[in-house]
Design a protein around this motif. Structure first.
Motif, PDB file in Angstrom:
ATOM      1  N   UNK A  83      19.637  -3.806 -92.559  1.00 46.99           N
ATOM      2  CA  UNK A  83      20.573  -3.549 -91.851  1.00 46.99           C
ATOM      3  C   UNK A  83      20.421  -3.428 -90.344  1.00 46.99           C
ATOM      4  N   UNK A  84      20.411  -4.509 -89.626  1.00 52.51           N
ATOM      5  CA  UNK A  84      20.278  -4.642 -88.164  1.00 52.51           C
ATOM      6  C   UNK A  84      20.981  -3.558 -87.269  1.00 52.51           C
ATOM      7  N   UNK A  85      22.090  -3.300 -87.843  1.00 51.50           N
ATOM      8  CA  UNK A  85      22.957  -2.343 -87.092  1.00 51.50           C
ATOM      9  C   UNK A  85      22.305  -0.976 -87.087  1.00 51.50           C
ATOM     10  N   UNK A  86      21.570  -0.790 -88.115  1.00 51.66           N
ATOM     11  CA  UNK A  86      21.033   0.781 -88.425  1.00 51.66           C
ATOM     12  C   UNK A  86      19.973   0.766 -87.126  1.00 51.66           C
ATOM     13  N   UNK A  87      19.057  -0.323 -86.758  1.00 49.48           N
ATOM     14  CA  UNK A  87      18.267  -0.120 -85.965  1.00 49.48           C
ATOM     15  C   UNK A  87      18.690   0.103 -84.444  1.00 49.48           C
ATOM     16  N   UNK A  88      19.813  -0.363 -84.036  1.00 47.16           N
ATOM     17  CA  UNK A  88      20.487  -0.062 -82.565  1.00 47.16           C
ATOM     18  C   UNK A  88      21.216   1.221 -82.627  1.00 47.16           C
ATOM     19  N   UNK A  89      21.854   1.450 -83.870  1.00 44.57           N
ATOM     20  CA  UNK A  89      22.495   2.693 -84.052  1.00 44.57           C
ATOM     21  C   UNK A  89      21.278   4.181 -83.854  1.00 44.57           C
ATOM     22  N   UNK A  90      20.121   3.879 -84.506  1.00 44.45           N
ATOM     23  CA  UNK A  90      19.028   5.122 -84.200  1.00 44.45           C
ATOM     24  C   UNK A  90      18.444   5.172 -83.060  1.00 44.45           C
ATOM     25  N   UNK A  91      18.627   3.952 -82.326  1.00 41.43           N
ATOM     26  CA  UNK A  91      18.127   3.978 -80.800  1.00 41.43           C
ATOM     27  C   UNK A  91      19.080   4.744 -79.966  1.00 41.43           C
ATOM     28  N   UNK A  92      20.242   4.611 -80.091  1.00 40.05           N
ATOM     29  CA  UNK A  92      21.650   5.147 -79.496  1.00 40.05           C
ATOM     30  C   UNK A  92      21.433   6.631 -79.827  1.00 40.05           C
ATOM     31  N   UNK A  93      21.172   7.264 -80.897  1.00 42.23           N
ATOM     32  CA  UNK A  93      21.386   8.374 -81.141  1.00 42.23           C
ATOM     33  C   UNK A  93      20.127   9.156 -80.566  1.00 42.23           C
ATOM     34  N   UNK A  94      19.062   8.683 -80.687  1.00 43.33           N
ATOM     35  CA  UNK A  94      18.080   9.154 -79.935  1.00 43.33           C
ATOM     36  C   UNK A  94      18.090   9.279 -78.185  1.00 43.33           C
ATOM     37  N   UNK A  95      18.648   8.208 -77.801  1.00 42.67           N
ATOM     38  CA  UNK A  95      18.810   8.009 -76.414  1.00 42.67           C
ATOM     39  C   UNK A  95      19.859   9.194 -76.018  1.00 42.67           C
ATOM     40  N   UNK A  96      21.042   9.374 -76.733  1.00 39.75           N
ATOM     41  CA  UNK A  96      21.989  10.269 -76.492  1.00 39.75           C
ATOM     42  C   UNK A  96      21.445  11.769 -76.452  1.00 39.75           C
ATOM     43  N   UNK A  97      20.633  11.832 -77.499  1.00 39.34           N
ATOM     44  CA  UNK A  97      19.989  13.204 -77.763  1.00 39.34           C
ATOM     45  C   UNK A  97      18.844  13.706 -76.724  1.00 39.34           C
ATOM     46  N   UNK A  98      18.059  12.601 -76.243  1.00 42.18           N
ATOM     47  CA  UNK A  98      17.043  12.896 -75.297  1.00 42.18           C
ATOM     48  C   UNK A  98      17.596  13.250 -73.972  1.00 42.18           C
ATOM     49  N   UNK A  99      18.851  12.463 -73.586  1.00 40.60           N
ATOM     50  CA  UNK A  99      19.491  13.033 -72.425  1.00 40.60           C
ATOM     51  C   UNK A  99      20.138  14.275 -72.396  1.00 40.60           C
ATOM     52  N   UNK A 100      20.127  15.013 -73.625  1.00 43.35           N
ATOM     53  CA  UNK A 100      20.842  16.066 -73.670  1.00 43.35           C
ATOM     54  C   UNK A 100      20.047  17.255 -73.723  1.00 43.35           C
ATOM     55  N   UNK A 101      18.541  17.181 -73.556  1.00 43.05           N
ATOM     56  CA  UNK A 101      17.526  18.287 -73.756  1.00 43.05           C
ATOM     57  C   UNK A 101      17.790  19.120 -72.622  1.00 43.05           C
TER      58      UNK A 101
END
Length: 229
Positions: free
Chosen positions: A169-187
C-alpha cells in the motif's frame, strides 16, 4: 497540536484497520491555536536522503549551530531521526559553547525517559537530542520554545516490514510520514497560549508537502514559512 488530526486520511486509516469507510464518520476541525504561535520555518540546507546526507551534513550542522545561537537562553529539542545524525551533531556541537546544553540518549532501557526528566527538571537551557521523541512527549511552555527537524520522517526502508507495507500500500508510506511530521511539530506547542518556533532543514520537505498535500490539514500548512538559507 489537536489530536483529532492524527487520522489525516480517512481512506488510508480505514483501509489499514479493516474498517469499511462507508461505516465510519470523519470530522476534521480547524486548529484554534494561533498560527503565529506555531510557525514552521522551512529553511532547506540540502537533501538528507541516503545518497545526499554526507554532502548535506556539514551545512546542516552549521545551521543547527546558528539556530542554537538564536536561542541561547531557551530550551529546545532536535529531532535527529537517527543515531547517526545524533552522533554527528554531538561531535560538532561539543566544540562549541553549547556543548553543555545537549541531552542525548541511546537505545538502552529507560535512557529516553531519563534525559526527559533531566531536561524537565533543569534550570539550564538544555536541548533534547533524540531520534525517537516525535510522539508522546509534552514539552509545554518553557520546556521548549524551539525545535529542529533534521530529516523528513520517512519510515526506514531497511526494515523488511516497512518495505512490505510500502509494496502492499504505497499510500500507507506517505500517510505514516505525514502522521509523524504533524505529531513532531506539535511536541512544543501544547495549548492556545503556548508558542514555539519549528525549523525544518531537510530540502525534501518541499517534495513531502507536494506529495502529501491532499491529506495534510490546512491549518498545519498555513503555519509554514519558507526561508531562503
Amino acid at each position: 497540536f489537536p489530536s483529532h488530526d492524527t487520522i489525516l486520511d480517512k481512506a488510508t486509516f480505514c483501509r489499514n484497520l479493516g474498517i469499511d469507510p462507508k461505516e465510519a464518520g470523519f470530522l476534521r476541525l480547524e486548529s484554534d491555536f494561533p498560527v503565529e504561535n506555531r510557525r514552521i520555518f522551512f529553511t532547506p540546507v540540502g537533501k538528507m536522503g541516503m545518497k545526499n546526507i554526507q554532502d548535506t551534513m556539514p551545512k546542516m550542522l552549521k545551521k543547527i549551530l546558528e539556530i542554537m545561537n538564536k536561542h541561547p537562553d531557551e530550551k529546545g529539542i532536535i529531532h535527529c531521526k537517527s543515531y547517526k545524525i545524533q552522533k554527528a551533531i554531538i561531535e560538532f556541537i561539543s566544540k562549541t559553547t553549547h556543548k553543555h546544553r545537549l541531552l542525548a540518549h541511546g537505545s538502552g532501557n529507560g535512557e529516553r525517559d531519563m534525559v526527559i526528566d533531566t531536561h524537565n527538571n533543569s534550570s539550564e537551557p538544555t536541548i533534547l537530542l533524540s531520534p525517537s521523541m516525535t510522539e508522546g512527549l509534552d514539552l509545554r511552555d518553557d520546556l521548549s520554545r524551539w525545535q529542529i527537524i533534521c530529516k523528513v520522517t520517512y519510515p526506514f526502508l531497511g526494515d523488511d516490514f516497512i518495505r512490505y507495507r510500502l509494496n502492499k500500500d504505497p499510500k500507507w508510506y506517505q500517510w505514516m510520514t505525514a502522521l509523524v511530521m504533524v505529531q513532531a511539530t506539535g511536541r512544543s506547542i501544547r495549548s492556545r497560549e503556548d508558542y514555539a518556533r519549528t525549523y525544518v532543514l531537510d530540502s525534501d520537505f518541499g517534495f513531502f508537502l507536494h506529495k502529501c498535500d491532499n491529506i495534510l490539514p490546512q491549518w498545519w500548512k498555513d503555519s509554514i514559512v519558507y526561508e531562503e538559507d
